[in-house]
Design a protein around this motif. Structure first.
Motif, PDB file in Angstrom:
ATOM      1  N   ASP A 167      28.004 -27.894 -49.156  1.00  9.90           N
ATOM      2  CA  ASP A 167      28.638 -26.799 -48.426  1.00  9.90           C
ATOM      3  C   ASP A 167      29.023 -27.223 -47.013  1.00  9.90           C
ATOM      4  N   GLY A 168      28.883 -28.504 -46.708  1.00 11.32           N
ATOM      5  CA  GLY A 168      29.272 -29.012 -45.397  1.00 11.32           C
ATOM      6  C   GLY A 168      28.206 -28.871 -44.331  1.00 11.32           C
ATOM      7  N   LYS A 169      27.035 -28.369 -44.720  1.00  9.85           N
ATOM      8  CA  LYS A 169      25.983 -28.169 -43.731  1.00  9.85           C
ATOM      9  C   LYS A 169      24.955 -29.298 -43.808  1.00  9.85           C
ATOM     10  N   ILE A 170      24.342 -29.538 -42.662  1.00  9.74           N
ATOM     11  CA  ILE A 170      23.253 -30.526 -42.601  1.00  9.74           C
ATOM     12  C   ILE A 170      21.944 -29.754 -42.533  1.00  9.74           C
ATOM     13  N   TYR A 171      21.074 -29.962 -43.522  1.00 13.43           N
ATOM     14  CA  TYR A 171      19.804 -29.247 -43.568  1.00 13.43           C
ATOM     15  C   TYR A 171      18.608 -30.120 -43.199  1.00 13.43           C
ATOM     16  N   ILE A 231      21.395 -23.904 -49.756  1.00 14.04           N
ATOM     17  CA  ILE A 231      22.698 -23.291 -49.999  1.00 14.04           C
ATOM     18  C   ILE A 231      22.540 -21.949 -50.710  1.00 14.04           C
ATOM     19  N   ASN A 246      23.950 -28.210 -38.009  1.00 11.84           N
ATOM     20  CA  ASN A 246      25.188 -28.804 -37.480  1.00 11.84           C
ATOM     21  C   ASN A 246      25.393 -28.478 -35.996  1.00 11.84           C
ATOM     22  N   ASP A 247      25.363 -27.199 -35.680  1.00  8.36           N
ATOM     23  CA  ASP A 247      25.610 -26.806 -34.279  1.00  8.36           C
ATOM     24  C   ASP A 247      24.508 -27.307 -33.361  1.00  8.36           C
ATOM     25  N   THR A 280      24.913 -34.692 -45.407  1.00  2.00           N
ATOM     26  CA  THR A 280      25.666 -33.431 -45.460  1.00  2.00           C
ATOM     27  C   THR A 280      25.668 -32.881 -46.878  1.00  2.00           C
ATOM     28  N   PRO A 315      20.816 -24.389 -41.196  1.00  2.09           N
ATOM     29  CA  PRO A 315      21.797 -25.456 -40.952  1.00  2.09           C
ATOM     30  C   PRO A 315      21.650 -25.999 -39.537  1.00  2.09           C
ATOM     31  N   LYS A 320      19.361 -19.810 -48.970  1.00  4.90           N
ATOM     32  CA  LYS A 320      19.524 -19.791 -47.510  1.00  4.90           C
ATOM     33  C   LYS A 320      18.191 -19.751 -46.775  1.00  4.90           C
TER      34      LYS A 320
END
Lengths: 326, 107
Positions: free
Chosen positions: A151-155, A114, A123-124, A148, A121, A117
């Motif tokens: 920040d709502g992202k999956i790393y 987060i 997710n997509d 998750t 991520p 960076k």
């Protein structure tokens, strides 16, 4: 970079199969993953079970299948040493393409993913390229919540393992012989289980096997008043009350006790013992066999009590106390 | 001390009919008076006779339900217990288990 990440995901999908319990491969990526040989750098702890990841049979099979060569960047397996190596690698800018089993917790994820960076991520990429894992997450939303970040992202992708014997370690067993005897089926609900228990309790009291309950003192201590039976507190019960509890419990013979007070005479002790025993035999529905022996039932406490004392107590218990035995 | 109890207040055990009376207390939860009356009825004697070792020895040999001394040919152990169970019309657990294990039909 993006191309490498996609390959990594496909590799993970193919290798793990952890996202699908059946061999229904819905992957949109055919094998091999790449027409040209590509190299993937993977940072991972060296496990003691694996002699050499480079020469490992699975590694070779994997590379042949996918046409992806893996360059292993090994780190110690011990957690603090692993963390140290991880931090060094990131600080040096020598980032691998994938961190595999590197024990990256949510703090590190927040810091490197987060804040700095440095992590991509997913997710997509999951949405477009991982149909099996996507389907799994849809069926198990709690898992999605666990992986998750804030920040709502999956790393990172999880290692999914449903351990049935872990979650169901506290198994309950039931004696089916008892169920068959009662004509009952194996209970499937707590209400049915309660009914089975009540039925078994009834059978337990009706097996025909006699139970003789002998006490150890005239007064029950009852674990500081904590013990109860059928709503009655056991602590403080005298023999005639203990008898009634034992009758309720279904015992065949009750053995009251009157411990000898060694500061008192034999007649005193015998009188006390007979008082307790008579109170029992007057109301008993079952045989009463008082304890008469060394230091009990009026008999003095000696390893070899005088025979005339023993016989007096014994006879008195039967003739005066109306005991049914000893 | 057991001998003192035995001589002072006992019914004599297997020497007389004490074991039979005790069995009725254990298996049917009978008080002693009731147990004596039951056993006396089964043996066709009076309750007082149950404590008579001479009378009971003779009767036990006739019924072959075990005696205090080891006389060759007379039932002992499980054999005596099987007969006692039949005589008193009670179920003795070890007898039932024995019959099950040996395939004998329960009487």
């Amino acid at each position: 970079m993006k191309r490498l990440v996609i390959i990594a995901l496909a590799l993970a999908l193919f290798a793990g199969g952890a996202f699908s319990q059946k061999a229904e491969w819905l992957s949109k990526q055919p094998m091999p993953v790449s027409k040209d040989k590509v190299t993937l750098k993977i940072f991972t702890p060296q496990l003691v079970e694996i002699q050499d990841l480079d020469t490992n049979w699975f590694t070779k099979w994997y590379e042949a299948k996918t046409n992806v060569h893996v360059e292993w960047q090994l780190a110690p397996n011990e957690t603090s040493a692993l963390r140290q190596k991880l931090n060094l690698v990131i600080a040096a800018g020598d980032l691998p393409d994938v961190f595999l089993g590197a024990k990256i917790d949510s703090n590190l994820e927040a810091r490197y993913g987060i804040d700095e960076k440095l992590f991509l991520p997913l997710n997509d990429l999951i949405d477009k390229n991982m149909p099996n894992f996507k389907a799994y997450l849809a069926k198990n939303p709690s898992v999605k919540g666990m992986i998750t970040a804030i920040d709502g992202k999956i790393y990172g992708l999880p290692n999914v393992n449903e351990c049935y014997h872990c979650g169901l370690s506290q198994k309950m067993w039931i004696n089916k012989v008892w169920l068959d005897k009662l004509g009952l089926k194996v209970p499937t609900t707590t209400d049915e289980f309660y009914s089975v228990l009540k039925a078994c309790d009834h059978v337990a009291n009706d097996t025909g096997l006699p139970v003789e309950i002998g006490m150890s003192a005239e007064m029950v201590l009852g674990f500081h008043g904590q013990l109860e039976y059928n709503g009655k507190r056991l602590a403080g019960m005298w023999p005639h009350q203990q008898l009634q509890i034992c009758e309720e419990a279904g015992c065949a013979i009750f053995g009251p006790v009157s411990n000898t007070n060694t500061k008192k005479t034999v007649p005193w002790n015998l009188g006390k013992a007979l008082t307790f025993v008579k109170a029992c035999t007057e109301i008993a529905k079952i045989p009463v066999h008082p304890n008469v022996g060394m230091g009990v039932g009026g008999v003095p406490m000696f390893e070899t009590p005088a025979v005339d004392v023993v016989t007096r107590c014994s006879a008195a218990m039967i003739e005066i106390g109306h005991a049914d035995g000893l | 001390m057991h001998i003192a109890h035995l001589l002072a207040s006992s019914m004599g055990g297997i020497r007389a009919a004490g074991d039979l009376v005790a069995r009725m207390q254990l298996s049917k939860k009978m008080r002693i008076t009731e147990a004596k009356e039951y056993v006396a009825d089964k043996l066709h004697v009076t309750p007082l006779d149950l404590s008579d070792p001479t009378l009971m020895r003779q009767l036990r040999e006739e019924l072959d339900i075990g005696v205090i001394t080891g006389v060759p040919g007379i039932a002992k152990g499980m054999a005596a217990k099987v007969r006692i169970a039949d005589l008193l019309d009670i179920k003795i657990n070890c007898v039932e288990q024995f019959k099950k294990k040996t395939g004998l039909v329960s009487g």
